[in-house]
Design a protein around this motif. Structure first.
Motif, PDB file in Angstrom:
ATOM      1  N   UNK A  24       2.356  -5.894   9.863  1.00 18.48           N
ATOM      2  CA  UNK A  24       3.105  -4.501   9.383  1.00 18.48           C
ATOM      3  C   UNK A  24       2.018  -3.989   8.533  1.00 18.48           C
ATOM      4  N   UNK A  25       1.740  -2.552   8.774  1.00 20.89           N
ATOM      5  CA  UNK A  25       0.992  -1.724   8.048  1.00 20.89           C
ATOM      6  C   UNK A  25       1.828  -0.724   7.189  1.00 20.89           C
ATOM      7  N   UNK A  26       1.542  -0.860   5.807  1.00 17.15           N
ATOM      8  CA  UNK A  26       2.365   0.223   5.268  1.00 17.15           C
ATOM      9  C   UNK A  26       1.387   1.279   4.513  1.00 17.15           C
ATOM     10  N   UNK A  27       2.108   2.433   4.279  1.00 23.96           N
ATOM     11  CA  UNK A  27       1.189   3.343   3.612  1.00 23.96           C
ATOM     12  C   UNK A  27       2.216   3.959   2.630  1.00 23.96           C
ATOM     13  N   UNK A  28       1.899   4.030   1.498  1.00 19.95           N
ATOM     14  CA  UNK A  28       0.377   4.405   0.882  1.00 19.95           C
ATOM     15  C   UNK A  28      -0.123   3.005   0.563  1.00 19.95           C
ATOM     16  N   UNK A  29       0.260   1.985   0.729  1.00 23.48           N
ATOM     17  CA  UNK A  29      -0.374   0.781   0.307  1.00 23.48           C
ATOM     18  C   UNK A  29       0.663  -0.602  -0.062  1.00 23.48           C
ATOM     19  N   UNK A  30       0.032  -1.039  -1.175  1.00 22.08           N
ATOM     20  CA  UNK A  30       0.913  -2.345  -1.491  1.00 22.08           C
ATOM     21  C   UNK A  30       1.548  -1.864  -2.543  1.00 22.08           C
ATOM     22  N   UNK A  31       1.921  -0.669  -2.772  1.00 16.62           N
ATOM     23  CA  UNK A  31       2.722  -0.261  -3.984  1.00 16.62           C
ATOM     24  C   UNK A  31       3.204   1.165  -3.327  1.00 16.62           C
ATOM     25  N   UNK A  32       4.676   1.616  -3.763  1.00 17.18           N
ATOM     26  CA  UNK A  32       5.371   2.633  -3.319  1.00 17.18           C
ATOM     27  C   UNK A  32       6.392   3.103  -4.346  1.00 17.18           C
ATOM     28  N   UNK A  33       6.727   4.338  -4.129  1.00 19.58           N
ATOM     29  CA  UNK A  33       7.907   4.805  -5.142  1.00 19.58           C
ATOM     30  C   UNK A  33       9.295   4.778  -4.574  1.00 19.58           C
TER      31      UNK A  33
END
Length: 174
Positions: free
Chosen positions: A49-58
């Motif tokens: 799985x690819x996550x944006x914005x990265x390994x942190x989100x709000x």
């Protein structure tokens, strides 16, 4: 030649193997179950799985999910038959790690597409997100016609850790 007996719930293929005609009586029968087990032993691609914005989100901000499918094609020898296998993803199950799941027929795309998104509702540390992929498998026996396996097969993806943070707005004087 393949035959299906819906009343008995059976499916079987018997092709002319690469044997002398006198050995035909001893020829093994190849079933769809044999092919499904062979595919499971080989293993279908598990996708990251690819996550944006990265390994942190709000919290309450759309987090983008996508993956990059890879083609799957193999040839195997099974019970003396040459089996060509092709698998294609047909369903993506996005496991967000907060108890929610979403299924799509597309792998999503990176920003700015925002095809597959999720809004986390609470802050959390080390949320385990992943994508599980359901594949449709096609096969052919000894170069014959292509057939579709009667069941789909699932490949669970590896976990990606994600921290969900909460931000508070702060007013400042100019």
């Amino acid at each position: 030649m393949c035959k299906v007996d819906p009343a008995a719930g059976t499916y079987g293929c018997r092709t002319t193997p690469r044997r002398a005609p006198t050995e035909e009586a001893d020829a093994p029968e190849l079933t769809e179950g044999d092919i499904a087990r062979a595919v499971q032993r080989i293993g279908l691609p598990s996708l990251q799985v690819r996550i944006q914005p990265g390994d942190e989100t709000l919290v309450n901000i759309p987090t983008i999910f996508y993956t990059e499918p890879r083609p799957f094609a193999r040839s195997v020898d099974l019970l003396g038959f040459d089996i060509d296998l092709r698998a294609q993803p047909v369903r993506y199950q996005w496991v967000h790690g907060d108890g929610t799941v979403r299924s799509t027929s597309r792998p999503g795309r990176p920003y700015p597409a925002m095809e597959v998104t999720h809004r986390y509702r609470r802050p959390a540390e080390d949320v385990d997100a992943r994508v599980d992929v359901t594949y449709r498998v096609r096969y052919r026996v000894d170069g014959g016609g292509w057939q579709t396996l009667g069941q789909t097969l699932l490949a669970a993806g590896p976990v990606a850790e994600l921290d969900v943070k909460e931000a508070a707005p702060v007013l400042t004087k100019p």
